[in-house]
Design an enzyme around this catalytic site. Structure first.
Site, PDB file in Angstrom:
ATOM      1  N   GLU A  40       9.240  -4.101  10.736  1.00  0.00           N
ATOM      2  CA  GLU A  40       9.618  -2.799  10.170  1.00  0.00           C
ATOM      3  C   GLU A  40      10.091  -1.863  11.275  1.00  0.00           C
ATOM      4  O   GLU A  40       9.382  -1.639  12.267  1.00  0.00           O
ATOM      5  CB  GLU A  40       8.428  -2.185   9.410  1.00  0.00           C
ATOM      6  CG  GLU A  40       8.793  -0.822   8.813  1.00  0.00           C
ATOM      7  CD  GLU A  40       7.825  -0.298   7.765  1.00  0.00           C
ATOM      8  OE1 GLU A  40       6.891  -1.021   7.380  1.00  0.00           O
ATOM      9  OE2 GLU A  40       8.016   0.853   7.331  1.00  0.00           O
ATOM     10  N   ASP A  54       0.841  -1.200   0.000  1.00  0.00           N
ATOM     11  CA  ASP A  54       0.000   0.000   0.000  1.00  0.00           C
ATOM     12  C   ASP A  54       0.879   1.254   0.000  1.00  0.00           C
ATOM     13  O   ASP A  54       0.390   2.373  -0.115  1.00  0.00           O
ATOM     14  CB  ASP A  54      -1.022   0.001   1.155  1.00  0.00           C
ATOM     15  CG  ASP A  54      -0.365  -0.001   2.527  1.00  0.00           C
ATOM     16  OD1 ASP A  54       0.875  -0.085   2.616  1.00  0.00           O
ATOM     17  OD2 ASP A  54      -1.109   0.094   3.525  1.00  0.00           O
ATOM     18  N   ASP A  59      -1.163  -6.330  -0.481  1.00  0.00           N
ATOM     19  CA  ASP A  59      -1.176  -5.662   0.823  1.00  0.00           C
ATOM     20  C   ASP A  59      -2.579  -5.152   1.112  1.00  0.00           C
ATOM     21  O   ASP A  59      -3.131  -4.358   0.336  1.00  0.00           O
ATOM     22  CB  ASP A  59      -0.195  -4.481   0.747  1.00  0.00           C
ATOM     23  CG  ASP A  59       0.279  -4.031   2.116  1.00  0.00           C
ATOM     24  OD1 ASP A  59      -0.090  -4.661   3.123  1.00  0.00           O
ATOM     25  OD2 ASP A  59       1.039  -3.046   2.151  1.00  0.00           O
TER      26      ASP A  59
HETATM   27  O1  KIV Z   1       3.499  -1.128   1.734  1.00  0.00           O
HETATM   28  C1  KIV Z   1       4.650  -1.547   1.748  1.00  0.00           C
HETATM   29  O2  KIV Z   1       5.442  -1.319   0.827  1.00  0.00           O
HETATM   30  C2  KIV Z   1       5.095  -2.302   2.913  1.00  0.00           C
HETATM   31  C3  KIV Z   1       6.553  -2.611   3.006  1.00  0.00           C
HETATM   32  C4  KIV Z   1       7.222  -1.445   3.610  1.00  0.00           C
HETATM   33  C5  KIV Z   1       6.814  -3.859   3.751  1.00  0.00           C
HETATM   34  O3  KIV Z   1       4.318  -2.609   3.755  1.00  0.00           O
END
Ligand code: KIV
Length: 269
Positions: free
Chosen positions: A185, A47, A86
């Site tokens: 993270e 996302d 995501d």
């Molecule tokens: O949205 C994204 O790119 C993520 C990464 C930072 C793992 O969640």
């Protein structure tokens, strides 16, 4: 590099053999194709698309329809890597049913092989419901950008004993709920090492030091395509923005001076 399809079983196999897992983000066909061609294990349609491609100030405004649109494009570029969608803010927070329905869209409509959700114990019943429905789930704890307002900004998590303990407990609970792997993270490297050693599922770090079972980055950060800000944990391997800007300015100059198009770019009959 092998041409074998990277499957969900390879995450745990790599942890057990000590081989590092690699994960990068892609939101469109050409980027997904490049990442797949380079032999990266997993592609996340993150996302983060909201910030690096759509110009939002955070990931919060990103919608399910935007995620499905980008996931479909990435799907068409990926052959070997494991493709993960995501789940955007408010696509899973309200109820288990909504989580399963939206996660199902990533698999049915976009051809993803798994979904990712942010959060610890507060998402356990969502994770169980999705896994029970046959949908593999990647967990994500530490700095969870969808909760940036609650966290008070983009900052390192687990820096005091109590919050570190909460992350250790969340990680164990997510494994128990059925996550096949876990993104960590922005957590201190020592904490990531401890979590990694206590889990049998792999950890994939982004700003979590070298002891995780794998490493992730936002591709637009690593190639220098997104440079509104650069987090400390990002290593820039290229400066694509500069190269593109130079090319665009060169076109402008040549088009204005008449140097472009030359005969070799023109049709004679
Ligand atoms: O949205 C994204 O790119 C993520 C990464 C930072 C793992 O969640």
């Amino acid at each position: 590099m092998t041409n074998d399809k990277f499957t969900i079983l390879d995450f745990r196999r790599k942890k057990e053999s000590g081989e590092k897992i690699t994960l990068l983000t892609a939101y469109d066909h050409p980027m997904a194709w490049l990442i797949d061609s380079a032999g990266i294990d997993a592609v996340l349609v993150g996302d983060s698309v909201g910030m690096v491609m759509l110009g939002y100030d955070s990931t919060v405004p990103v919608t399910m329809d935007e995620m499905i649109h980008h996931s479909k494009a990435a799907r068409r570029g990926v052959e070997r890597a494991f493709l993960i969608g995501d789940m955007p803010f408010m696509s899973y927070q309200a109820s288990d049913e909504e989580a399963v329905r939206n996660a199902g869209r990533f698999l049915k409509e976009a051809g993803c092989e798994a979904v990712k959700v942010e959060g610890g114990r507060e998402v356990l019943s969502r994770v169980r419901a999705m896994v029970d429905a046959g949908i593999p789930v990647l967990g994500h704890i530490g700095l969870t950008p969808q909760s940036v307002s609650k966290l008070g900004g983009y900052r390192v998590q687990g820096t005091d004993a109590a919050s570190a303990e909460r992350l250790i407990e969340d990680a164990a609970a997510l494994e128990e709920a059925g996550c096949f792997a876990l993104i960590l993270e922005c957590v201190p490297a020592r904490l990531a090492k401890k979590i990694t050693s206590e889990l049998s599922i792999p950890t994939i770090g982004i700003g979590a030091g070298k002891h995780c079972d794998g490493q992730a980055l936002v591709t637009h950060d690593l190639v220098g395509y997104f440079d509104r800000f650069t987090p400390k944990f990002v290593k820039r391997y290229a400066e694509v923005n500069r190269t593109m800007l130079e090319a665009i300015k060169a076109f402008k100059n040549e088009a204005e001076s008449g140097a472009f198009p030359g005969d070799e770019h023109s049709f004679t009959s």
